[in-house]
Design a protein around this motif. Structure first.
Motif, PDB file in Angstrom:
ATOM      1  N   MET A  34     -18.017  17.307   8.723  1.00 18.57           N
ATOM      2  CA  MET A  34     -17.152  17.733   7.613  1.00 18.57           C
ATOM      3  C   MET A  34     -15.946  16.798   7.623  1.00 18.57           C
ATOM      4  SD  MET A  34     -15.748  21.352   6.293  1.00 18.57           S
ATOM      5  CE  MET A  34     -16.853  21.301   4.882  1.00 18.57           C
ATOM      6  N   TYR A  35     -15.682  16.186   6.472  1.00 18.22           N
ATOM      7  CA  TYR A  35     -14.725  15.079   6.396  1.00 18.22           C
ATOM      8  C   TYR A  35     -13.607  15.367   5.399  1.00 18.22           C
ATOM      9  CZ  TYR A  35     -13.028  10.294   5.563  1.00 18.22           C
ATOM     10  OH  TYR A  35     -12.254   9.163   5.431  1.00 18.22           O
ATOM     11  N   ILE A  77     -10.700  17.214   5.812  1.00 17.80           N
ATOM     12  CA  ILE A  77     -10.097  18.546   5.798  1.00 17.80           C
ATOM     13  C   ILE A  77      -8.582  18.438   5.926  1.00 17.80           C
ATOM     14  CG2 ILE A  77      -9.826  20.663   7.166  1.00 17.80           C
ATOM     15  CD1 ILE A  77     -12.299  20.695   5.465  1.00 17.80           C
ATOM     16  N   ASP A 121      -9.089  24.554   2.442  1.00 19.29           N
ATOM     17  CA  ASP A 121      -9.810  23.698   3.375  1.00 19.29           C
ATOM     18  C   ASP A 121     -10.049  24.402   4.707  1.00 19.29           C
ATOM     19  OD1 ASP A 121     -10.037  21.705   1.550  1.00 19.29           O
ATOM     20  OD2 ASP A 121      -8.906  20.195   2.667  1.00 19.29           O
ATOM     21  N   LYS A 157     -13.648  24.800   6.357  1.00 16.49           N
ATOM     22  CA  LYS A 157     -13.922  24.493   7.761  1.00 16.49           C
ATOM     23  C   LYS A 157     -14.608  25.673   8.444  1.00 16.49           C
ATOM     24  CE  LYS A 157     -10.680  25.037  10.736  1.00 16.49           C
ATOM     25  NZ  LYS A 157      -9.417  24.916  11.490  1.00 16.49           N
ATOM     26  N   PHE A 175     -18.165  25.984   7.333  1.00 14.97           N
ATOM     27  CA  PHE A 175     -18.956  24.930   7.970  1.00 14.97           C
ATOM     28  C   PHE A 175     -19.380  25.360   9.378  1.00 14.97           C
ATOM     29  CE2 PHE A 175     -18.777  21.128  10.782  1.00 14.97           C
ATOM     30  CZ  PHE A 175     -19.833  20.408  10.263  1.00 14.97           C
ATOM     31  N   THR A 208     -16.931  22.098  15.883  1.00 18.64           N
ATOM     32  CA  THR A 208     -15.533  21.689  15.695  1.00 18.64           C
ATOM     33  C   THR A 208     -15.338  20.182  15.925  1.00 18.64           C
ATOM     34  OG1 THR A 208     -15.092  22.348  17.984  1.00 18.64           O
ATOM     35  CG2 THR A 208     -14.548  23.930  16.259  1.00 18.64           C
ATOM     36  N   ASP A 246     -17.147  17.917  14.984  1.00 17.07           N
ATOM     37  CA  ASP A 246     -17.668  17.197  13.827  1.00 17.07           C
ATOM     38  C   ASP A 246     -16.793  17.373  12.585  1.00 17.07           C
ATOM     39  OD1 ASP A 246     -19.914  16.350  15.326  1.00 17.07           O
ATOM     40  OD2 ASP A 246     -20.875  18.290  14.973  1.00 17.07           O
ATOM     41  N   ILE A 247     -15.579  17.890  12.777  1.00 18.61           N
ATOM     42  CA  ILE A 247     -14.642  18.082  11.670  1.00 18.61           C
ATOM     43  C   ILE A 247     -13.556  17.014  11.762  1.00 18.61           C
ATOM     44  CG2 ILE A 247     -12.947  19.645  10.639  1.00 18.61           C
ATOM     45  CD1 ILE A 247     -14.640  21.975  11.764  1.00 18.61           C
TER      46      ILE A 247
END
Length: 359
Positions: A122-123, A125, A132, A136, A139, A146, A148-149
């Motif tokens: 996830m990009y 944020i 957002d 998150k 997601f 976490t 991957d955020i």
């Protein structure tokens, strides 16, 4: 009589304009009176009766609190909020028409998984944005991790620099909005980095004309207007009902960023969420430029859109005038309206800006 008031920081966005267009579409078909307000104090100039209603459009809970507090006595239960306010403010009574951010994120996640994309990031944020934050959380509920955020602290360029060393670890990316998706792709292309499948939580015209076009969420904003009128009718018909909530789900619009693959399935809707805007997001230079181009696209009719592409394709004013059967001064006038929207007085600078995002 219906009154509509938009949050000041929100009214310049395309989302506000789309919601307003939905309400105006209902106005034309239902033939009701509608007053667009600049501030809630303007209602002092009107004699408010029991059948009058107030529509509030925005994304900041603090703004919503202050406006409801200032108008509750006048409009009683006839206050209808349109936006991403899915969690109610305590001690205040109002009805709600909201998008469903949580379900939308899960739909995007499932879309990627349905095509065997299992390493998903996830990009973009924004840590200061409540919407957002709920993206998150959704997601993570869908199976994300976490680590991957990736956070955007009001600087998309830096966000990409932080992400680039890890981008090849992923085969799918969910972006917080179209602007972060476009920024990510532009920086990756510039650095010759292979781009995985990308989907976005936004819906802008710019995402359609950008190359590659972005797979994103498609909301029928006319539904906001229809839903708001439906809520109003329910409140007028049954006085035992003090408030109504309608959550509107979005569909996925497939683009080139996922090879235009069709949507195979949809997950169940999760719980409701709330959102809060953060003006620092709009202060980012890249975001400001993309908002500017998006604003141009929203103001173009079909002819003007074709003229825009002709201009950035290298045609002169004389060429454009001849192609679209108008005088040279007429062509200049219509194109210079684009310059004014961007506060740019140079044809060269205008073309340079637009070509950044419309390839």
């Amino acid at each position: 009589m219906f009154f509509i008031l938009g949050e000041p920081a929100y009214t310049a966005s395309s989302w506000y304009k789309h919601i307003l267009d939905g309400i105006l579409t209902e106005k034309r078909s239902k033939r009701f009176n509608l007053i667009i307000l600049d501030s809630i104090s303007e209602t002092d100039n009107f004699r408010i009766c029991d059948e009058d209603a107030l529509f509030l459009v925005g994304s900041d809970p603090e703004w919503l609190e202050s406006v409801i507090d200032a108008s509750q006595q006048k409009f009683s239960n006839n206050i209808i909020v349109l936006g991403n306010f899915e969690r109610r403010l305590g001690g205040r009574n109002y009805s709600l028409v909201s998008s469903d951010i949580s379900a939308d994120v899960c739909n995007l996640y499932t879309h990627l998984v349905s095509y065997d994309k299992t390493k998903i990031a996830m990009y973009g944020i924004n840590p200061k944005s409540a919407s957002d934050t709920y993206r998150k959380n959704s997601f993570l509920e869908c199976g994300g991790d976490t680590k991957d955020i990736y956070i955007n602290n009001a600087n998309l360029c830096q966000c990409y620099k932080d992400f680039e060393p890890y981008i090849q670890n992923y085969d799918g990316i969910i972006c917080a909005n179209d602007y972060s998706a476009i920024s990510l792709i532009r920086h990756a292309q510039h650095n010759s980095v292979k781009i995985p499948y990308i989907v976005s939580c936004g819906e802008t015209k710019l995402a359609k004309y950008f190359n590659p076009s972005i797979t994103n969420l498609k909301t029928n904003y006319k539904d906001f207007g229809k839903a708001a009128i439906s809520v109003y009718k329910t409140l007028q018909k049954d006085f035992s009902v003090s408030s109504v909530t309608i959550n509107l789900a979005s569909d996925i619009s497939s683009g080139e960023s996922t090879d235009e693959l069709p949507v195979l399935s949809r997950p169940a809707t999760l719980g409701t969420i709330s959102s809060k805007s953060d003006e620092t997001f709009y202060a980012d230079k890249e975001v400001s430029e993309m908002l500017c181009v998006e604003n141009i696209l929203n103001h173009c009719d079909k002819t003007e859109l074709n003229m825009l592409f002709s201009l950035i394709g290298g045609m002169t004013y004389a060429d454009i005038a001849e192609k679209y059967h108008m005088s040279i001064n007429g062509a200049k006038y219509r194109i210079h309206k684009f310059f004014e929207l961007c506060h740019i007085d140079s044809k060269f600078n205008f073309i340079e800006l637009v070509k950044k995002y419309i390839c």
